[in-house]
Design a protein around this motif. Structure first.
Motif, PDB file in Angstrom:
ATOM      1  N   ILE A 291       0.860  -1.191   0.000  1.00 12.93           N
ATOM      2  CA  ILE A 291       0.000   0.000   0.000  1.00 12.93           C
ATOM      3  C   ILE A 291       0.891   1.233   0.000  1.00 12.93           C
ATOM      4  O   ILE A 291       1.629   1.490   0.966  1.00 12.93           O
ATOM      5  N   PHE A 324      -1.274  -1.376  -4.308  1.00  6.56           N
ATOM      6  CA  PHE A 324      -2.255  -0.287  -4.310  1.00  6.56           C
ATOM      7  C   PHE A 324      -1.481   1.022  -4.186  1.00  6.56           C
ATOM      8  O   PHE A 324      -0.810   1.258  -3.170  1.00  6.56           O
ATOM      9  N   LEU A 427      -8.890   5.549   0.641  1.00  2.00           N
ATOM     10  CA  LEU A 427      -8.175   4.499   1.360  1.00  2.00           C
ATOM     11  C   LEU A 427      -9.095   3.358   1.793  1.00  2.00           C
ATOM     12  O   LEU A 427      -8.647   2.231   2.013  1.00  2.00           O
ATOM     13  N   VAL A 430      -8.771   0.192  -0.212  1.00  2.00           N
ATOM     14  CA  VAL A 430      -7.673  -0.699   0.162  1.00  2.00           C
ATOM     15  C   VAL A 430      -8.020  -1.459   1.439  1.00  2.00           C
ATOM     16  O   VAL A 430      -7.792  -2.668   1.549  1.00  2.00           O
ATOM     17  N   ILE A 445       3.093  -1.352   4.214  1.00  2.00           N
ATOM     18  CA  ILE A 445       2.599   0.022   4.152  1.00  2.00           C
ATOM     19  C   ILE A 445       3.785   0.934   3.864  1.00  2.00           C
ATOM     20  O   ILE A 445       4.795   0.906   4.588  1.00  2.00           O
TER      21      ILE A 445
END
Length: 538
Positions: A291, A324, A427, A430, A445
């Motif tokens: 992400i 993502f 967000l 995700v 992350i």
């Protein structure tokens, strides 16, 4: 380099093109397998072993392994059952220090086979030289760390505890007969992360090598035979459908250690007639997302994402399987990602600096091409130079963008060099992907905003086994827990946790009275028990 030149120069045109130290003298016809302390000879059919390395557009035939039948596999299981002897066998009752000595003896013998195992890792699964050496060395380190962890565990167990006028000693003891099966992508390392803890804790084992990376176990068969009592470790080969199904259906397996797909694990567990007696240690599928937040160190995110998604051609359960990337940075991310990807060198496993190598699974290139075609049908494009070009067993990585939920690659674990990139603005998109996923191994992350990163950590802490901040997903260090949620794992594997997975705590207790104290003291002084002991292992 053009695509045509890239592919034309990839494979050797003759055996003479292969550096002499890495050539295989001749195909290895293996007919031996290990049962009850003896190398048995199989006179039945053999499974052919083809390398991902090609010469003249043909995969190189590097050997063959026994296609054992169910009855033969069951003889190995019976040997393990006899060696365990309902917990009364030599191995499960042996003092911990003595079991450690056997494992240390095996490790010494194993180190002698480093070159042979490394060469077969390259030829069988296409792992490059550096990573093949690393897998072997890391496995040896894991065995050493396991020995040290058991020593520490046993030291803590060597004392007696007094609670509420009850004197007791708590020690860990084995569970029974273990069936150990590893994955083809780490056929040595990940297999041994279950096999060695199972053995050292006093269980007896039937070990079946992975579907690929089978021949590389052969150099270790004599070390297994010579380092452990008869029946403690048995090594079988053949079709899992034929052999493993019979083992599980027998009901004689007490521990099922398996690294593979959740479907295969579920199907095998269902065959066991006494499921409540079966302990499972499973490493299964994963669809680990990366992400990328709008506030991010983009260079670091790209470097970690390239390594995370394409190390060993993406054939890792811990690989980043979907990215993502926030709309504000996605264009820059793709540009930098593709520039980094272009520096990865394709070639044969033994060549210096090679990162991209041929794929070992038959049909894998066709599968990846089908994923790319499906994504294109639903609006994605291959956005990197040479992406999705292939020849024989080699597939050059494909970066797909923009990926959406209509595409197979959005949901399926590709286990190969296809990198799906999903742009997002909200967000919650995700977050919902992670919450709704059938898998829960790890995620990464990438961001610099403490509020956003902290919020995501809290959201995902109950969804996956490991959250990586500004770093790719990975298993190590081996002292850290390696697990997963949902369909991604059962049990926790690490140097420390694996010892507990393959054992159970047993308590010996007595009333704190003079007669009982004298009795226990006599047992300790005369060494009348292997369980009751205050020995301190150095």
């Amino acid at each position: 380099m053009t695509t045509s030149n890239l592919l034309a120069q990839l494979f050797p045109t003759s055996a003479a093109d292969i550096p002499e130290p890495f050539r295989l003298a001749a195909p290895i016809e293996q007919r031996d397998y290990l049962v009850d302390g003896q190398l048995q000879v199989w006179n039945g059919p053999l499974a052919q072993v083809l390398s991902p390395v090609q010469i003249d557009d043909e995969r190189v035939h590097i050997g063959s392994t026994p296609l054992l039948d169910a009855d033969t596999a069951l003889t190995a299981l019976d040997a393990a059952v006899r060696a365990y002897d309902r917990g009364q066998g030599e191995w499960p009752t042996m003092r911990v220090a003595e079991r450690i000595q056997h494992v240390e003896a095996f490790l010494r013998r194993m180190r002698e086979q480093r070159d042979a195992v490394v060469k077969l890792l390259m030829w069988e699964i296409g792992k490059n030289l550096k990573d093949s050496q690393k897998e072997f060395d890391r496995t040896c380190d894991y065995i050493t760390d396991t020995i040290n962890a058991l020593k520490e565990l046993d030291r803590r167990s060597s004392r007696f505890e007094l609670e509420q006028d009850t004197l007791g000693q708590i020690r860990r003891v084995p569970l029974g007969v273990a069936l150990c099966m590893g994955p083809y992508n780490y056929p040595l390392n990940e297999t041994f992360t279950t096999l060695i803890p199972a053995l050292i804790m006093g269980n007896t084992v039937v070990f079946k090598p992975a579907k690929l990376g089978v021949l590389l176990i052969r150099p270790l068969l004599e070390a297994f035979r010579d380092s452990f009592p008869a029946g403690v470790i048995n090594v079988i080969y053949g079709s899992g459908r034929e052999t493993v199904s019979a083992l599980m259906a027998s009901g004689k397996v007490d521990i099922f250690a398996f690294i593979g797909t959740n479907k295969a694990a579920s199907d095998l567990k269902k065959l066991h007639p006494k499921p409540h007696r079966l302990r499972a240690a499973l490493g299964l599928d994963a669809k680990n997302p990366g992400i990328v937040l709008p506030e991010v160190d983009l260079d670091n995110a790209v470097n970690e994402a390239v390594t995370g998604s394409l190390s060993f051609n993406g054939q890792r359960c811990t690989a980043l399987k979907i990215l993502f990337v926030h709309e504000d940075v996605v264009d820059s991310f793709i540009e930098k990602f593709n520039a980094k990807l272009a520096t990865l060198k394709p070639g044969m496993p033994w060549a210096d600096g090679v990162s991209l190598t041929p794929l070992p699974e038959l049909g894998k290139v066709d599968y990846l091409n089908a994923l790319v075609a499906d994504a294109a049908q639903h609006g994605a494009q291959v956005v990197n130079a040479n992406g999705a070009t292939s020849r024989g067993s080699f597939f050059y990585p494909a970066v797909l963008y923009p990926v959406n939920p209509q595409m197979r690659v959005y949901h399926e674990e590709q286990f190969g060099p296809v990198v799906p990139i999903v742009p997002y603005r909200d967000l919650e998109t995700v977050i919902n992907y992670v919450l709704d996923s059938d898998f829960g191994q790890q995620l990464s992350i990438f961001g610099t905003n403490a509020v956003e990163v902290g919020r995501l950590v809290d959201v995902f802490a109950n969804q996956v086994g490991r959250i990586n901040i500004n770093a790719q997903c990975q298993r190590g260090p081996d002292t850290f827990p390696f697990n997963g949620r949902k369909n991604s794992a059962e049990g926790t594997l690490s140097v420390h946790d694996a010892l507990r997975v393959f054992s159970i705590r047993t308590l010996v207790a007595t009333k704190f009275q003079d007669s009982n104290k004298a009795l226990v003291s006599d047992i300790l002084r005369n060494r009348d028990s292997s369980f009751l002991t205050t020995d301190y292992i150095f």
